[in-house]
Enzyme design. Structure first.
Site, PDB file in Angstrom:
ATOM      1  N   LYS A 196       0.923  -1.348  -0.214  1.00 16.48           N
ATOM      2  CA  LYS A 196      -0.115  -0.027  -0.084  1.00 16.48           C
ATOM      3  C   LYS A 196       0.889   1.225  -0.218  1.00 16.48           C
ATOM      4  O   LYS A 196       0.485   2.058  -0.782  1.00 16.48           O
ATOM      5  CB  LYS A 196      -0.995  -0.087   1.158  1.00 16.48           C
ATOM      6  CG  LYS A 196      -1.977  -1.063   1.377  1.00 16.48           C
ATOM      7  CD  LYS A 196      -2.928  -0.670   2.601  1.00 16.48           C
ATOM      8  CE  LYS A 196      -2.091  -0.968   3.955  1.00 16.48           C
ATOM      9  NZ  LYS A 196      -1.652  -2.232   4.211  1.00 16.48           N
ATOM     10  N   ARG A 201      11.605  -6.894   4.759  1.00 17.33           N
ATOM     11  CA  ARG A 201      11.261  -5.519   4.543  1.00 17.33           C
ATOM     12  C   ARG A 201      12.577  -4.689   5.569  1.00 17.33           C
ATOM     13  O   ARG A 201      12.515  -4.789   6.691  1.00 17.33           O
ATOM     14  CB  ARG A 201       9.831  -4.914   4.992  1.00 17.33           C
ATOM     15  CG  ARG A 201       9.524  -3.525   4.710  1.00 17.33           C
ATOM     16  CD  ARG A 201       8.140  -3.461   4.701  1.00 17.33           C
ATOM     17  NE  ARG A 201       7.498  -3.318   5.866  1.00 17.33           N
ATOM     18  CZ  ARG A 201       6.142  -2.947   5.952  1.00 17.33           C
ATOM     19  NH1 ARG A 201       5.386  -2.574   5.131  1.00 17.33           N
ATOM     20  NH2 ARG A 201       5.665  -2.822   7.374  1.00 17.33           N
ATOM     21  N   ARG A 221      11.627  -1.871  10.494  1.00 17.76           N
ATOM     22  CA  ARG A 221      10.502  -1.428  11.440  1.00 17.76           C
ATOM     23  C   ARG A 221      10.401  -2.542  12.979  1.00 17.76           C
ATOM     24  O   ARG A 221      10.453  -3.512  12.637  1.00 17.76           O
ATOM     25  CB  ARG A 221       9.360  -1.551  10.676  1.00 17.76           C
ATOM     26  CG  ARG A 221       8.881  -0.081  10.028  1.00 17.76           C
ATOM     27  CD  ARG A 221       7.599  -0.010   9.336  1.00 17.76           C
ATOM     28  NE  ARG A 221       6.511  -0.781   9.975  1.00 17.76           N
ATOM     29  CZ  ARG A 221       5.285  -0.653   9.473  1.00 17.76           C
ATOM     30  NH1 ARG A 221       5.040  -0.072   8.242  1.00 17.76           N
ATOM     31  NH2 ARG A 221       4.108  -1.175  10.126  1.00 17.76           N
TER      32      ARG A 221
HETATM   33  P1  AMP Z   1       1.245   0.401   9.058  1.00  9.99           P
HETATM   34  O1  AMP Z   1       2.266   1.439   8.886  1.00  9.99           O
HETATM   35  O2  AMP Z   1      -0.202   0.989   8.210  1.00  9.99           O
HETATM   36  O3  AMP Z   1       1.528  -1.024   8.932  1.00  9.99           O
HETATM   37  O4  AMP Z   1       0.609   0.785  10.607  1.00  9.99           O
HETATM   38  C1  AMP Z   1       1.527   0.298  11.867  1.00  9.99           C
HETATM   39  C2  AMP Z   1       0.930   0.221  12.897  1.00  9.99           C
HETATM   40  O5  AMP Z   1       0.187   1.614  13.387  1.00  9.99           O
HETATM   41  C3  AMP Z   1      -0.587  -0.648  13.000  1.00  9.99           C
HETATM   42  O6  AMP Z   1      -0.012  -1.858  13.454  1.00  9.99           O
HETATM   43  C4  AMP Z   1      -1.128  -0.192  14.233  1.00  9.99           C
HETATM   44  O7  AMP Z   1      -0.497  -0.515  15.374  1.00  9.99           O
HETATM   45  C5  AMP Z   1      -0.906   1.590  13.636  1.00  9.99           C
HETATM   46  N1  AMP Z   1      -2.008   2.015  12.910  1.00  9.99           N
HETATM   47  C6  AMP Z   1      -1.878   2.330  11.756  1.00  9.99           C
HETATM   48  N2  AMP Z   1      -2.958   3.019  11.016  1.00  9.99           N
HETATM   49  C7  AMP Z   1      -4.038   2.777  12.017  1.00  9.99           C
HETATM   50  C8  AMP Z   1      -5.227   2.646  12.139  1.00  9.99           C
HETATM   51  N3  AMP Z   1      -5.929   3.323  10.976  1.00  9.99           N
HETATM   52  N4  AMP Z   1      -6.008   2.295  13.143  1.00  9.99           N
HETATM   53  C9  AMP Z   1      -5.231   1.799  14.260  1.00  9.99           C
HETATM   54  N5  AMP Z   1      -3.793   1.524  14.382  1.00  9.99           N
HETATM   55  C10 AMP Z   1      -3.345   2.072  13.230  1.00  9.99           C
END
Ligand code: AMP
Length: 222
Positions: free
Chosen positions: A13, A127, A160
């Protein structure tokens, strides 16, 4: 254009959102990037979000909605934006729908990227991510330079904290339980595009751009 890039962690994404953002000249809004920045800045949001993110759990809806409401009011969002990693629950999707209605903005186009579970795990385990601009590097498709300096922005590339097997499994489980149902919400309300993400970054990008251009053409001719 108002887009939601949807799909499990690791489907690409973020990478696609950046490319689409350049193409349509509308900003990418990544809640994950915003939360990681808050953690780096050690501000209140970062302090509240960290323990959830470390476990791979979702950060509470009220915190997420606050940052989204604030961000989409910024001037660069006036022609549209790309949501990456939001909405992740039905409650978030409902709040977003209300907000869009209040702002008299058109319905979203949801781009759902699908990748097999095995490939997702391989991608996430291999990653690395730029800590400054969020660009993703991957052993398979885009190896990180040896000096770990991001070729897009000069930031530092690192793994990460939540890209470890235990947390990844939790993120995938939560995706299945809480996030995947959001698809049905949009199937009933907006435009839904299904994309096969088991292809190269460029192929997936062309598939998405092609679909979006066709949609725009249809809308122009209506
Ligand atoms: P991502 O970078 O999108 O994979 O998000 C990493 C982490 O951030 C996720 O595992 C959640 O802990 C938190 N997070 C990101 N976006 C959201 C969201 N829309 N709702 C809740 N937690 C989020």
């Amino acid at each position: 254009m108002y887009l939601i890039l949807f799909g499990a962690p690791g489907v690409g994404k973020g990478t696609q959102a950046k490319m689409i953002s350049n193409y349509f000249k509308i900003p990418q809004i990544s809640t994950g990037d915003m939360l990681r920045e808050a953690i780096r800045n050690k501000n209140d949001l970062g302090k509240s979000a960290q323990s959830f993110m470390d476990k791979g759990s979702l950060v509470p809806d009220d915190l997420i909605l606050k940052i989204i409401k604030h961000r989409i009011l910024e001037p660069d969002c006036s022609r549209g934006f790309i949501l990456d990693g939001f909405p992740r629950t039905i409650a978030q999707a409902k709040s977003l729908a209300l907000l869009m209605q209040e702002m008299q903005l058109p319905p979203f186009i949801l781009v759902d990227i699908n990748v097999s579970d095995k490939d997702i795990l391989d991608r996430l385990m291999g990653r690395k991510t730029c800590t400054k601009c969020g660009a993703d590097y991957n052993k398979l498709t885009r190896p990180a330079p040896e000096n770990n300096i991001c070729t897009d922005c000069g930031g530092t590339i690192a793994t990460r904290d939540d890209d470890n097997e235990e947390t990844i499994q939790n993120r995938l489980r939560i995706y299945g339980e809480q996030t995947a149902p959001v698809k049905d919400f949009y199937k009933k309300r907006g435009t839904f595009i299904n994309i096969d993400g088991n292809k190269s970054v460029e192929q997936v990008y062309f598939l998405i751009i092609n679909e979006l251009n066709q949609l725009q053409e249809l809308q122009r001719n209506r």
